[in-house]
Design a protein around this motif. Structure first.
Motif, PDB file in Angstrom:
ATOM      1  N   TYR A   1       8.247  57.358  47.134  1.00  0.00           N
ATOM      2  CA  TYR A   1       7.926  58.777  47.205  1.00  0.00           C
ATOM      3  C   TYR A   1       8.362  59.217  48.597  1.00  0.00           C
ATOM      4  O   TYR A   1       7.723  58.880  49.591  1.00  0.00           O
ATOM      5  N   ALA A   2       9.496  59.907  48.664  1.00  0.00           N
ATOM      6  CA  ALA A   2      10.086  60.333  49.928  1.00  0.00           C
ATOM      7  C   ALA A   2       9.517  61.703  50.292  1.00  0.00           C
ATOM      8  O   ALA A   2       9.920  62.716  49.744  1.00  0.00           O
ATOM      9  N   ALA A   3       8.562  61.725  51.210  1.00  0.00           N
ATOM     10  CA  ALA A   3       7.823  62.940  51.531  1.00  0.00           C
ATOM     11  C   ALA A   3       8.272  63.557  52.849  1.00  0.00           C
ATOM     12  O   ALA A   3       8.630  62.855  53.792  1.00  0.00           O
ATOM     13  N   ASP A   4       8.218  64.880  52.883  1.00  0.00           N
ATOM     14  CA  ASP A   4       8.535  65.607  54.101  1.00  0.00           C
ATOM     15  C   ASP A   4       8.103  67.057  53.904  1.00  0.00           C
ATOM     16  O   ASP A   4       7.934  67.500  52.774  1.00  0.00           O
ATOM     17  N   ILE A   5       7.939  67.790  55.000  1.00  0.00           N
ATOM     18  CA  ILE A   5       7.650  69.216  54.865  1.00  0.00           C
ATOM     19  C   ILE A   5       8.927  69.996  54.609  1.00  0.00           C
ATOM     20  O   ILE A   5       8.890  71.137  54.171  1.00  0.00           O
ATOM     21  N   ASP A   6      10.047  69.361  54.882  1.00  0.00           N
ATOM     22  CA  ASP A   6      11.357  69.981  54.657  1.00  0.00           C
ATOM     23  C   ASP A   6      11.588  70.166  53.158  1.00  0.00           C
ATOM     24  O   ASP A   6      11.267  69.286  52.361  1.00  0.00           O
ATOM     25  N   GLU A   7      12.165  71.279  52.792  1.00  0.00           N
ATOM     26  CA  GLU A   7      12.410  71.577  51.385  1.00  0.00           C
ATOM     27  C   GLU A   7      13.398  70.620  50.739  1.00  0.00           C
ATOM     28  O   GLU A   7      13.463  70.526  49.521  1.00  0.00           O
ATOM     29  N   ARG A   8      14.163  69.885  51.537  1.00  0.00           N
ATOM     30  CA  ARG A   8      15.119  68.919  50.985  1.00  0.00           C
ATOM     31  C   ARG A   8      14.440  67.656  50.485  1.00  0.00           C
ATOM     32  O   ARG A   8      15.072  66.848  49.809  1.00  0.00           O
TER      33      ARG A   8
ATOM     34  N   GLY B   1       8.373  61.900  56.534  1.00  0.00           N
ATOM     35  CA  GLY B   1       9.528  62.238  57.367  1.00  0.00           C
ATOM     36  C   GLY B   1      10.826  61.790  56.727  1.00  0.00           C
ATOM     37  O   GLY B   1      11.797  61.472  57.393  1.00  0.00           O
ATOM     38  N   ALA B   2      10.851  61.781  55.395  1.00  0.00           N
ATOM     39  CA  ALA B   2      11.951  61.162  54.655  1.00  0.00           C
ATOM     40  C   ALA B   2      13.119  62.088  54.329  1.00  0.00           C
ATOM     41  O   ALA B   2      14.060  61.672  53.669  1.00  0.00           O
ATOM     42  N   ALA B   3      13.089  63.327  54.793  1.00  0.00           N
ATOM     43  CA  ALA B   3      14.181  64.241  54.476  1.00  0.00           C
ATOM     44  C   ALA B   3      15.434  63.950  55.291  1.00  0.00           C
ATOM     45  O   ALA B   3      16.537  64.302  54.882  1.00  0.00           O
ATOM     46  N   ARG B   4      15.252  63.282  56.424  1.00  0.00           N
ATOM     47  CA  ARG B   4      16.418  63.003  57.281  1.00  0.00           C
ATOM     48  C   ARG B   4      16.064  61.926  58.294  1.00  0.00           C
ATOM     49  O   ARG B   4      14.919  61.494  58.399  1.00  0.00           O
ATOM     50  N   GLY B   5      17.053  61.506  59.030  1.00  0.00           N
ATOM     51  CA  GLY B   5      16.852  60.574  60.129  1.00  0.00           C
ATOM     52  C   GLY B   5      16.263  59.237  59.723  1.00  0.00           C
ATOM     53  O   GLY B   5      16.589  58.687  58.679  1.00  0.00           O
ATOM     54  N   VAL B   6      15.401  58.725  60.589  1.00  0.00           N
ATOM     55  CA  VAL B   6      14.808  57.402  60.388  1.00  0.00           C
ATOM     56  C   VAL B   6      14.023  57.342  59.080  1.00  0.00           C
ATOM     57  O   VAL B   6      14.115  56.366  58.336  1.00  0.00           O
ATOM     58  N   GLY B   7      13.257  58.394  58.786  1.00  0.00           N
ATOM     59  CA  GLY B   7      12.485  58.407  57.541  1.00  0.00           C
ATOM     60  C   GLY B   7      13.367  58.288  56.313  1.00  0.00           C
ATOM     61  O   GLY B   7      13.049  57.566  55.369  1.00  0.00           O
TER      62      GLY B   7
END
Length: 70
Positions: free
Chosen positions: A35-42, A14-20
């Motif tokens: 390793y900043a992971a998210d399903i978001d393309e950012r 959940g690292a693309a934005r917010g708390v993550g």
């Protein structure tokens, strides 16, 4: 900042934005390799935590690149 996480390997979801994103940034500030992971393309590291095989593949990649997770 203190280097309290120096050399540690972290996977933050959940690292693309917010708390993550804030957690990933704080870990990095404290010396962790993040390793900043998210399903978001950012996201720097694309991963969907609902996809078990995808999570296994992501962890495998981290293990190959960094020797494992802490």
């Amino acid at each position: 900042m203190h280097d309290v996480l120096g050399g540690r390997i972290a996977l933050v979801t959940g690292a693309a934005r917010g708390v993550g994103a804030q957690i990933a940034a704080r870990f990095a500030e404290h010396g962790a390799v993040v390793y900043a992971a998210d399903i978001d393309e950012r996201a720097a590291f694309r991963m969907d935590v609902r996809d078990r095989a995808g999570v296994r593949a992501a962890v495998g990649r981290i293990e190959r690149e960094s020797g494992g997770l802490d």
